[in-house]
Design a protein around this motif. Structure first.
Motif, PDB file in Angstrom:
ATOM      1  N   LEU A   7       0.830  -1.204   0.000  1.00  0.00           N
ATOM      2  CA  LEU A   7       0.000   0.000   0.000  1.00  0.00           C
ATOM      3  C   LEU A   7       0.865   1.254   0.000  1.00  0.00           C
ATOM      4  CD1 LEU A   7      -2.947   0.873   0.056  1.00  0.00           C
ATOM      5  CD2 LEU A   7      -2.808   0.924   2.541  1.00  0.00           C
ATOM      6  N   THR A   8       1.927   1.248   0.791  1.00  0.00           N
ATOM      7  CA  THR A   8       2.846   2.381   0.814  1.00  0.00           C
ATOM      8  C   THR A   8       3.526   2.568  -0.534  1.00  0.00           C
ATOM      9  OG1 THR A   8       3.253   1.967   3.151  1.00  0.00           O
ATOM     10  CG2 THR A   8       4.839   3.354   2.009  1.00  0.00           C
ATOM     11  N   SER A   9       3.922   1.478  -1.157  1.00  0.00           N
ATOM     12  CA  SER A   9       4.566   1.552  -2.458  1.00  0.00           C
ATOM     13  C   SER A   9       3.597   2.068  -3.523  1.00  0.00           C
ATOM     14  CB  SER A   9       5.096   0.170  -2.841  1.00  0.00           C
ATOM     15  OG  SER A   9       5.844   0.228  -4.018  1.00  0.00           O
ATOM     16  N   GLY A  39       4.242   5.446  -5.539  1.00  0.00           N
ATOM     17  CA  GLY A  39       4.315   5.364  -6.992  1.00  0.00           C
ATOM     18  C   GLY A  39       3.373   6.330  -7.685  1.00  0.00           C
ATOM     19  N   THR A  40       2.168   6.457  -7.168  1.00  0.00           N
ATOM     20  CA  THR A  40       1.231   7.404  -7.778  1.00  0.00           C
ATOM     21  C   THR A  40       1.692   8.838  -7.561  1.00  0.00           C
ATOM     22  OG1 THR A  40      -0.155   7.307  -5.795  1.00  0.00           O
ATOM     23  CG2 THR A  40      -0.781   5.907  -7.640  1.00  0.00           C
ATOM     24  N   TYR A  41       2.300   9.115  -6.427  1.00  0.00           N
ATOM     25  CA  TYR A  41       2.826  10.456  -6.182  1.00  0.00           C
ATOM     26  C   TYR A  41       3.973  10.778  -7.140  1.00  0.00           C
ATOM     27  CZ  TYR A  41       5.130  14.380  -3.920  1.00  0.00           C
ATOM     28  OH  TYR A  41       5.722  15.584  -3.672  1.00  0.00           O
ATOM     29  N   VAL A  42       4.878   9.826  -7.313  1.00  0.00           N
ATOM     30  CA  VAL A  42       6.017  10.048  -8.207  1.00  0.00           C
ATOM     31  C   VAL A  42       5.538  10.201  -9.651  1.00  0.00           C
ATOM     32  CG1 VAL A  42       8.115   8.973  -9.133  1.00  0.00           C
ATOM     33  CG2 VAL A  42       7.688   8.953  -6.688  1.00  0.00           C
ATOM     34  N   LEU A  43       4.541   9.433 -10.049  1.00  0.00           N
ATOM     35  CA  LEU A  43       4.003   9.596 -11.405  1.00  0.00           C
ATOM     36  C   LEU A  43       3.318  10.946 -11.577  1.00  0.00           C
ATOM     37  CD1 LEU A  43       2.579   6.132 -12.466  1.00  0.00           C
ATOM     38  CD2 LEU A  43       4.513   7.359 -13.409  1.00  0.00           C
ATOM     39  N   SER A  44       2.670  11.431 -10.546  1.00  0.00           N
ATOM     40  CA  SER A  44       2.059  12.759 -10.643  1.00  0.00           C
ATOM     41  C   SER A  44       3.130  13.841 -10.754  1.00  0.00           C
ATOM     42  CB  SER A  44       1.148  13.030  -9.446  1.00  0.00           C
ATOM     43  OG  SER A  44       1.900  13.201  -8.267  1.00  0.00           O
ATOM     44  N   TYR A  93       7.895   1.524 -11.567  1.00  0.00           N
ATOM     45  CA  TYR A  93       8.489   0.445 -10.782  1.00  0.00           C
ATOM     46  C   TYR A  93       7.793   0.303  -9.433  1.00  0.00           C
ATOM     47  CZ  TYR A  93      11.699  -1.995  -7.706  1.00  0.00           C
ATOM     48  OH  TYR A  93      12.223  -2.854  -6.792  1.00  0.00           O
ATOM     49  N   LEU A  94       7.549   1.426  -8.771  1.00  0.00           N
ATOM     50  CA  LEU A  94       6.899   1.369  -7.457  1.00  0.00           C
ATOM     51  C   LEU A  94       5.491   0.804  -7.558  1.00  0.00           C
ATOM     52  CD1 LEU A  94       8.075   4.742  -5.902  1.00  0.00           C
ATOM     53  CD2 LEU A  94       8.622   2.447  -5.090  1.00  0.00           C
ATOM     54  N   ILE A  95       4.772   1.166  -8.599  1.00  0.00           N
ATOM     55  CA  ILE A  95       3.408   0.661  -8.748  1.00  0.00           C
ATOM     56  C   ILE A  95       3.414  -0.829  -9.063  1.00  0.00           C
ATOM     57  CG2 ILE A  95       1.360   0.780 -10.209  1.00  0.00           C
ATOM     58  CD1 ILE A  95       1.698   3.801 -10.211  1.00  0.00           C
TER      59      ILE A  95
END
Length: 76
Positions: free
Chosen positions: A22-24, A28-33, A53-55
């Motif tokens: 869940l943390t990843s 991942g969504t934050y980094v993609l944003s 990668y995180l997602i």
């Protein structure tokens, strides 16, 4: 007695995998944003790869945290 300890360890492992997944996913969504908002092409690519990668990692962790209880193997 060993079976009870195994169940506790098994439950903790499931909770750990689920929370890590869940943390990843959130990271991942934050980094993609961030990748969408940046103007530098190289930075967009790097952030996109890192977010992807995180997602993908989160999917594996979330799936590994949802084991069936019927498949528990007890080693004595």
């Amino acid at each position: 007695m060993k079976y009870e300890k195994h169940n506790v360890v098994y439950g903790l492992k499931k909770i750990t995998h689920f929370s890590e997944g869940l943390t990843s996913l959130i990271a991942g969504t934050y980094v993609l944003s961030l990748a969408v908002t940046k103007r530098n092409v190289a930075l967009r690519i790097a952030l996109g790869v890192a977010g992807g990668y995180l997602i993908l990692r989160s999917g594996g962790k979330l799936h590994s945290g949802s084991f069936d209880d019927d498949k528990v193997i007890v080693k004595v």
